[in-house]
Design a protein around this motif. Structure first.
Motif, PDB file in Angstrom:
ATOM      1  N   GLY A  90       0.037  51.804   1.969  1.00  0.00           N
ATOM      2  CA  GLY A  90      -1.115  52.198   2.762  1.00  0.00           C
ATOM      3  C   GLY A  90      -2.418  52.391   2.020  1.00  0.00           C
ATOM      4  N   ALA A  91      -2.438  52.133   0.720  1.00  0.00           N
ATOM      5  CA  ALA A  91      -3.706  52.242  -0.019  1.00  0.00           C
ATOM      6  C   ALA A  91      -4.687  51.212   0.532  1.00  0.00           C
ATOM      7  CB  ALA A  91      -3.481  52.014  -1.512  1.00  0.00           C
ATOM      8  N   PRO A  92      -5.966  51.544   0.552  1.00  0.00           N
ATOM      9  CA  PRO A  92      -6.943  50.587   1.077  1.00  0.00           C
ATOM     10  C   PRO A  92      -7.209  49.448   0.095  1.00  0.00           C
ATOM     11  CG  PRO A  92      -8.054  52.533   0.257  1.00  0.00           C
ATOM     12  CD  PRO A  92      -6.580  52.805   0.148  1.00  0.00           C
ATOM     13  N   ALA A  93      -7.523  48.285   0.640  1.00  0.00           N
ATOM     14  CA  ALA A  93      -7.972  47.169  -0.196  1.00  0.00           C
ATOM     15  C   ALA A  93      -9.360  47.516  -0.720  1.00  0.00           C
ATOM     16  CB  ALA A  93      -8.022  45.888   0.620  1.00  0.00           C
ATOM     17  N   THR A  94      -9.713  46.947  -1.841  1.00  0.00           N
ATOM     18  CA  THR A  94     -11.054  47.156  -2.367  1.00  0.00           C
ATOM     19  C   THR A  94     -11.975  46.074  -1.818  1.00  0.00           C
ATOM     20  OG1 THR A  94     -10.636  45.830  -4.344  1.00  0.00           O
ATOM     21  CG2 THR A  94     -10.143  48.194  -4.473  1.00  0.00           C
ATOM     22  N   TYR A  95     -13.253  46.281  -1.955  1.00  0.00           N
ATOM     23  CA  TYR A  95     -14.209  45.317  -1.417  1.00  0.00           C
ATOM     24  C   TYR A  95     -14.122  43.966  -2.123  1.00  0.00           C
ATOM     25  CZ  TYR A  95     -17.237  45.726  -5.487  1.00  0.00           C
ATOM     26  OH  TYR A  95     -17.734  45.675  -6.759  1.00  0.00           O
ATOM     27  N   ASP A  96     -13.645  43.953  -3.355  1.00  0.00           N
ATOM     28  CA  ASP A  96     -13.639  42.713  -4.120  1.00  0.00           C
ATOM     29  C   ASP A  96     -12.248  42.145  -4.380  1.00  0.00           C
ATOM     30  OD1 ASP A  96     -12.903  44.742  -5.847  1.00  0.00           O
ATOM     31  OD2 ASP A  96     -13.948  43.900  -7.565  1.00  0.00           O
ATOM     32  N   GLU A  97     -11.177  42.790  -3.882  1.00  0.00           N
ATOM     33  CA  GLU A  97      -9.835  42.243  -4.077  1.00  0.00           C
ATOM     34  C   GLU A  97      -8.934  42.614  -2.913  1.00  0.00           C
ATOM     35  OE1 GLU A  97      -6.097  42.250  -7.183  1.00  0.00           O
ATOM     36  OE2 GLU A  97      -8.056  42.816  -7.934  1.00  0.00           O
ATOM     37  N   SER A  98      -8.569  41.600  -2.141  1.00  0.00           N
ATOM     38  CA  SER A  98      -7.645  41.798  -1.024  1.00  0.00           C
ATOM     39  C   SER A  98      -6.214  41.713  -1.537  1.00  0.00           C
ATOM     40  CB  SER A  98      -7.873  40.720   0.041  1.00  0.00           C
ATOM     41  OG  SER A  98      -7.385  39.463  -0.430  1.00  0.00           O
ATOM     42  N   ILE A  99      -5.270  42.005  -0.675  1.00  0.00           N
ATOM     43  CA  ILE A  99      -3.863  41.849  -1.028  1.00  0.00           C
ATOM     44  C   ILE A  99      -3.566  40.384  -1.354  1.00  0.00           C
ATOM     45  CG2 ILE A  99      -3.118  41.654   1.377  1.00  0.00           C
ATOM     46  CD1 ILE A  99      -0.486  43.044   0.565  1.00  0.00           C
ATOM     47  N   PHE A 100      -4.253  39.480  -0.683  1.00  0.00           N
ATOM     48  CA  PHE A 100      -4.058  38.053  -0.963  1.00  0.00           C
ATOM     49  C   PHE A 100      -4.491  37.741  -2.394  1.00  0.00           C
ATOM     50  CE2 PHE A 100      -4.409  33.522  -0.789  1.00  0.00           C
ATOM     51  CZ  PHE A 100      -3.489  33.128   0.164  1.00  0.00           C
ATOM     52  N   ASP A 101      -5.655  38.258  -2.792  1.00  0.00           N
ATOM     53  CA  ASP A 101      -6.145  38.040  -4.154  1.00  0.00           C
ATOM     54  C   ASP A 101      -5.159  38.596  -5.182  1.00  0.00           C
ATOM     55  OD1 ASP A 101      -8.588  36.913  -3.217  1.00  0.00           O
ATOM     56  OD2 ASP A 101      -9.408  38.923  -2.965  1.00  0.00           O
ATOM     57  N   THR A 102      -4.611  39.773  -4.903  1.00  0.00           N
ATOM     58  CA  THR A 102      -3.660  40.392  -5.823  1.00  0.00           C
ATOM     59  C   THR A 102      -2.392  39.560  -5.930  1.00  0.00           C
ATOM     60  OG1 THR A 102      -4.550  42.575  -5.280  1.00  0.00           O
ATOM     61  CG2 THR A 102      -2.402  42.516  -6.358  1.00  0.00           C
ATOM     62  N   ALA A 103      -1.908  39.054  -4.799  1.00  0.00           N
ATOM     63  CA  ALA A 103      -0.715  38.200  -4.819  1.00  0.00           C
ATOM     64  C   ALA A 103      -0.975  36.928  -5.621  1.00  0.00           C
ATOM     65  CB  ALA A 103      -0.292  37.866  -3.390  1.00  0.00           C
ATOM     66  N   VAL A 104      -2.147  36.337  -5.447  1.00  0.00           N
ATOM     67  CA  VAL A 104      -2.498  35.134  -6.218  1.00  0.00           C
ATOM     68  C   VAL A 104      -2.568  35.466  -7.705  1.00  0.00           C
ATOM     69  CG1 VAL A 104      -4.343  33.452  -6.686  1.00  0.00           C
ATOM     70  CG2 VAL A 104      -3.613  33.895  -4.332  1.00  0.00           C
ATOM     71  N   ASP A 105      -3.188  36.573  -8.051  1.00  0.00           N
ATOM     72  CA  ASP A 105      -3.262  36.954  -9.467  1.00  0.00           C
ATOM     73  C   ASP A 105      -1.861  37.125 -10.057  1.00  0.00           C
ATOM     74  OD1 ASP A 105      -6.020  36.905  -9.473  1.00  0.00           O
ATOM     75  OD2 ASP A 105      -6.254  39.084  -9.393  1.00  0.00           O
ATOM     76  N   LEU A 106      -0.956  37.756  -9.324  1.00  0.00           N
ATOM     77  CA  LEU A 106       0.417  37.919  -9.801  1.00  0.00           C
ATOM     78  C   LEU A 106       1.072  36.554 -10.002  1.00  0.00           C
ATOM     79  CD1 LEU A 106       2.836  39.777 -10.462  1.00  0.00           C
ATOM     80  CD2 LEU A 106       3.437  39.643  -8.023  1.00  0.00           C
ATOM     81  N   PHE A 107       0.895  35.673  -9.063  1.00  0.00           N
ATOM     82  CA  PHE A 107       1.449  34.316  -9.159  1.00  0.00           C
ATOM     83  C   PHE A 107       0.892  33.596 -10.395  1.00  0.00           C
ATOM     84  CE2 PHE A 107       0.850  29.787  -8.040  1.00  0.00           C
ATOM     85  CZ  PHE A 107       2.178  29.401  -7.942  1.00  0.00           C
ATOM     86  N   VAL A 108      -0.408  33.698 -10.602  1.00  0.00           N
ATOM     87  CA  VAL A 108      -1.048  33.060 -11.755  1.00  0.00           C
ATOM     88  C   VAL A 108      -0.480  33.624 -13.055  1.00  0.00           C
ATOM     89  CG1 VAL A 108      -3.247  32.869 -13.019  1.00  0.00           C
ATOM     90  CG2 VAL A 108      -3.156  32.362 -10.564  1.00  0.00           C
ATOM     91  N   TYR A 109      -0.386  34.936 -13.156  1.00  0.00           N
ATOM     92  CA  TYR A 109       0.184  35.535 -14.370  1.00  0.00           C
ATOM     93  C   TYR A 109       1.644  35.131 -14.556  1.00  0.00           C
ATOM     94  CZ  TYR A 109      -3.899  38.397 -15.428  1.00  0.00           C
ATOM     95  OH  TYR A 109      -5.159  38.828 -15.769  1.00  0.00           O
ATOM     96  N   GLY A 110       2.376  34.966 -13.462  1.00  0.00           N
ATOM     97  CA  GLY A 110       3.765  34.504 -13.569  1.00  0.00           C
ATOM     98  C   GLY A 110       3.849  33.120 -14.185  1.00  0.00           C
ATOM     99  N   LEU A 111       2.983  32.210 -13.738  1.00  0.00           N
ATOM    100  CA  LEU A 111       2.959  30.865 -14.336  1.00  0.00           C
ATOM    101  C   LEU A 111       2.502  30.921 -15.783  1.00  0.00           C
ATOM    102  CD1 LEU A 111       1.558  28.582 -11.471  1.00  0.00           C
ATOM    103  CD2 LEU A 111       3.919  28.765 -12.281  1.00  0.00           C
ATOM    104  N   LYS A 112       1.487  31.731 -16.057  1.00  0.00           N
ATOM    105  CA  LYS A 112       0.981  31.850 -17.424  1.00  0.00           C
ATOM    106  C   LYS A 112       2.053  32.430 -18.354  1.00  0.00           C
ATOM    107  CE  LYS A 112      -3.562  32.890 -17.856  1.00  0.00           C
ATOM    108  NZ  LYS A 112      -4.222  31.654 -18.208  1.00  0.00           N
TER     109      LYS A 112
END
Length: 195
Positions: free
Chosen positions: A52-74
């Motif tokens: 239930g934490a709020p999303a920030t103005y510059d990072e949505s849950i989608f952005d966070t999921a993409v970042d996790l995916f990117v770090y996983g590949l890296k």
């Protein structure tokens, strides 16, 4: 263009822009303090959002999921640099040469081989988030003080599991929160035009 190809292309653009801006900062301090710490921060953020934490103005849950995916590949590219068996498993293409974790080429090779999930393989966002946390807990357990650090191929299996879980979360969000997906695609297009 279908959403899978569009998302892969957008992630590739995003990675190139961030790679140009940050270079190898993600791995500068090694596997544990570098890439694993980045993975942990993203997993922690996803868990907080699920609670239930709020999303920030510059990072949505989608952005966070993409970042996790990117770090996983890296992370996988870094493991390929550490171990020749991992490298042979991931990079059979002679056009991709070490160091695999430097620059965008190793990452893009892995990104281009991400398989589209069928509709019946896409979990709910809640379930996908839980799987992300569970798979990362498996990675994290390898690096507790009492544990022996596993062989690189074992770490690769865990890295792949986290990456797959993040990809499933991206697919779930694309289905359940299309505005977040569209915002991500638009932001990537605009960033590539500006860069």
């Amino acid at each position: 263009m279908d959403s899978h190809a569009e998302c892969i292309m957008a992630i590739g653009r995003l990675h190139r822009a961030k790679d140009a801006a940050y270079g190898n900062a993600w791995k500068k301090r090694g596997e544990v303090i570098g890439v694993l710490a980045n993975l942990a921060r993203k997993v922690d953020r996803l868990e907080a959002l699920a609670e239930g934490a709020p999303a920030t103005y510059d990072e949505s849950i989608f952005d966070t999921a993409v970042d996790l995916f990117v770090y996983g590949l890296k992370y996988q590219t870094l493991l390929a640099d550490i171990d020749p068996t991992v490298a042979a498993t991931l990079f059979a293409d002679p056009g991709v040469v070490p160091p695999y974790s430097d620059g965008p080429l190793g990452f893009e090779f892995l990104l281009d081989h991400v398989v589209e999930l069928r509709a019946d393989q896409v979990p709910s966002v809640a379930r996908a988030t839980a799987v992300v946390a569970d798979t990362f807990a498996g990675v994290e357990s390898y690096f507790s003080p009492a544990a022996a650090v596993p062989e690189p191929m074992d770490r690769l299996a865990r890295a792949r599991a986290v990456t797959a879980a993040a990809w499933a979360l991206i697919a779930a969000l694309t289905r359940e929160a299309p505005p977040l997906y569209r915002d991500f695609i638009t932001a990537c297009r605009e960033a590539s035009r500006a860069g």
